[in-house]
Scaffold this motif. Structure first.
Motif, PDB file in Angstrom:
ATOM      1  N   THR A  19       0.839  -1.195   0.000  1.00 37.57           N
ATOM      2  CA  THR A  19       0.000   0.000   0.000  1.00 37.57           C
ATOM      3  C   THR A  19       0.873   1.244   0.000  1.00 37.57           C
ATOM      4  O   THR A  19       1.810   1.348   0.791  1.00 37.57           O
ATOM      5  CB  THR A  19      -0.929   0.010   1.232  1.00 37.57           C
ATOM      6  N   THR A  79       0.783   9.882   0.081  1.00 39.69           N
ATOM      7  CA  THR A  79       0.463  10.433  -1.239  1.00 39.69           C
ATOM      8  C   THR A  79       0.153  11.925  -1.239  1.00 39.69           C
ATOM      9  O   THR A  79      -0.078  12.491  -2.305  1.00 39.69           O
ATOM     10  CB  THR A  79      -0.740   9.685  -1.843  1.00 39.69           C
ATOM     11  N   TRP A  82      -4.663  -1.985  -9.133  1.00 39.05           N
ATOM     12  CA  TRP A  82      -4.668  -1.042  -8.023  1.00 39.05           C
ATOM     13  C   TRP A  82      -6.077  -0.843  -7.483  1.00 39.05           C
ATOM     14  O   TRP A  82      -7.059  -0.852  -8.209  1.00 39.05           O
ATOM     15  CB  TRP A  82      -4.014   0.277  -8.401  1.00 39.05           C
ATOM     16  N   TYR A 133      -8.306   1.529  -4.483  1.00 40.84           N
ATOM     17  CA  TYR A 133      -8.286   2.792  -3.739  1.00 40.84           C
ATOM     18  C   TYR A 133      -8.992   2.669  -2.394  1.00 40.84           C
ATOM     19  O   TYR A 133      -9.907   1.863  -2.235  1.00 40.84           O
ATOM     20  CB  TYR A 133      -8.983   3.896  -4.548  1.00 40.84           C
ATOM     21  N   SER A 134      -8.555   3.531  -1.440  1.00 40.30           N
ATOM     22  CA  SER A 134      -9.192   3.585  -0.129  1.00 40.30           C
ATOM     23  C   SER A 134      -9.087   4.993   0.444  1.00 40.30           C
ATOM     24  O   SER A 134      -8.019   5.606   0.384  1.00 40.30           O
ATOM     25  CB  SER A 134      -8.510   2.610   0.839  1.00 40.30           C
ATOM     26  N   PHE A 145     -10.848  -0.917   1.068  1.00 39.17           N
ATOM     27  CA  PHE A 145     -10.368  -0.760  -0.303  1.00 39.17           C
ATOM     28  C   PHE A 145     -11.418  -1.233  -1.287  1.00 39.17           C
ATOM     29  O   PHE A 145     -12.267  -2.072  -0.971  1.00 39.17           O
ATOM     30  CB  PHE A 145      -9.080  -1.579  -0.509  1.00 39.17           C
ATOM     31  N   ASP A 146     -11.332  -0.699  -2.518  1.00 40.95           N
ATOM     32  CA  ASP A 146     -12.179  -1.199  -3.607  1.00 40.95           C
ATOM     33  C   ASP A 146     -12.030  -2.712  -3.681  1.00 40.95           C
ATOM     34  O   ASP A 146     -10.962  -3.255  -3.390  1.00 40.95           O
ATOM     35  CB  ASP A 146     -11.724  -0.612  -4.948  1.00 40.95           C
ATOM     36  N   ASN A 168      -8.852  -0.791 -13.690  1.00 45.51           N
ATOM     37  CA  ASN A 168      -7.740  -0.413 -12.823  1.00 45.51           C
ATOM     38  C   ASN A 168      -6.693  -1.527 -12.769  1.00 45.51           C
ATOM     39  O   ASN A 168      -6.351  -2.045 -11.700  1.00 45.51           O
ATOM     40  CB  ASN A 168      -8.243  -0.075 -11.414  1.00 45.51           C
ATOM     41  N   ILE A 193      -3.547   9.059  -8.533  1.00 47.38           N
ATOM     42  CA  ILE A 193      -3.892   9.001  -7.113  1.00 47.38           C
ATOM     43  C   ILE A 193      -5.254   9.672  -6.949  1.00 47.38           C
ATOM     44  O   ILE A 193      -5.372  10.888  -7.058  1.00 47.38           O
ATOM     45  CB  ILE A 193      -2.822   9.691  -6.245  1.00 47.38           C
ATOM     46  N   GLN A 201      -7.373   8.632  -4.237  1.00 46.35           N
ATOM     47  CA  GLN A 201      -7.655   8.570  -2.793  1.00 46.35           C
ATOM     48  C   GLN A 201      -6.324   8.603  -2.051  1.00 46.35           C
ATOM     49  O   GLN A 201      -5.257   8.450  -2.643  1.00 46.35           O
ATOM     50  CB  GLN A 201      -8.420   7.280  -2.439  1.00 46.35           C
ATOM     51  N   TYR A 255      -5.008   6.441  -0.086  1.00 47.69           N
ATOM     52  CA  TYR A 255      -4.333   5.144  -0.027  1.00 47.69           C
ATOM     53  C   TYR A 255      -4.562   4.395  -1.328  1.00 47.69           C
ATOM     54  O   TYR A 255      -5.682   4.334  -1.826  1.00 47.69           O
ATOM     55  CB  TYR A 255      -4.873   4.304   1.137  1.00 47.69           C
ATOM     56  N   VAL A 256      -3.479   3.798  -1.830  1.00 46.25           N
ATOM     57  CA  VAL A 256      -3.559   3.010  -3.052  1.00 46.25           C
ATOM     58  C   VAL A 256      -2.869   1.675  -2.783  1.00 46.25           C
ATOM     59  O   VAL A 256      -1.673   1.640  -2.485  1.00 46.25           O
ATOM     60  CB  VAL A 256      -2.893   3.716  -4.250  1.00 46.25           C
TER      61      VAL A 256
END
Length: 135
Positions: free
Chosen positions: A37, A41, A67, A69-70, A76-77, A87, A107, A109, A111-112
């Motif tokens: 993670t 960012t 990837w 996102y969160s 997360f997704d 993605n 980017i 979000q 968190y990635v």
């Protein structure tokens, strides 16, 4: 009439952080996934991920970079929705060869989560992964 100054090239060129090697000669089992993670960012607009994969001579499938996102680093997704959204990127594949690909991830979000997925269900793959943050 108002006048506007055009920005200089130094004002509009991207700024990159120093590349960081995240994985070094990491073996990913057949059908397996490794993930990490990126969370620092703030102030960046993209993550540049470079993946080098060395395939087994008998391998039949390659590697996927996916990837998720969160907003909070916990939720997360899900994989299905991330893939439906596009993605992910697949590296090119040739059995017994080493292939490298660089992927630009926006980017969206704070968190990635980046997943390196071995699409081959019979043979392991060895990967090296670097990330670079870009403003």
């Amino acid at each position: 009439m108002p006048t506007f100054a055009l920005p200089s090239l130094n004002d509009i060129k991207p700024t990159r952080a120093t590349p960081e090697q995240i994985l070094s000669s990491q073996s990913i089992s057949a059908g397996g996934t490794v993930e990490f993670t990126v969370s620092d960012t703030d102030g960046y607009s993209a993550i540049v991920v470079t993946v080098k994969a060395t395939y087994d001579a008998s391998a039949t499938a390659g590697v996927r970079v996916r990837w998720l996102y969160s907003p909070d680093g916990t939720n997360f997704d899900n994989v299905e929705d991330a893939e439906a959204q596009g993605n992910y990127e697949d590296l090119s594949f040739a059995a017994g060869e080493t292939r490298q690909r660089t992927v630009l991830i926006p980017i969206l979000q704070s968190y990635v989560k980046i997943q390196i997925v071995n699409l081959d269900t019979s043979y392991a793959v060895t990967v090296d992964v670097w990330t670079t943050l870009m403003r």
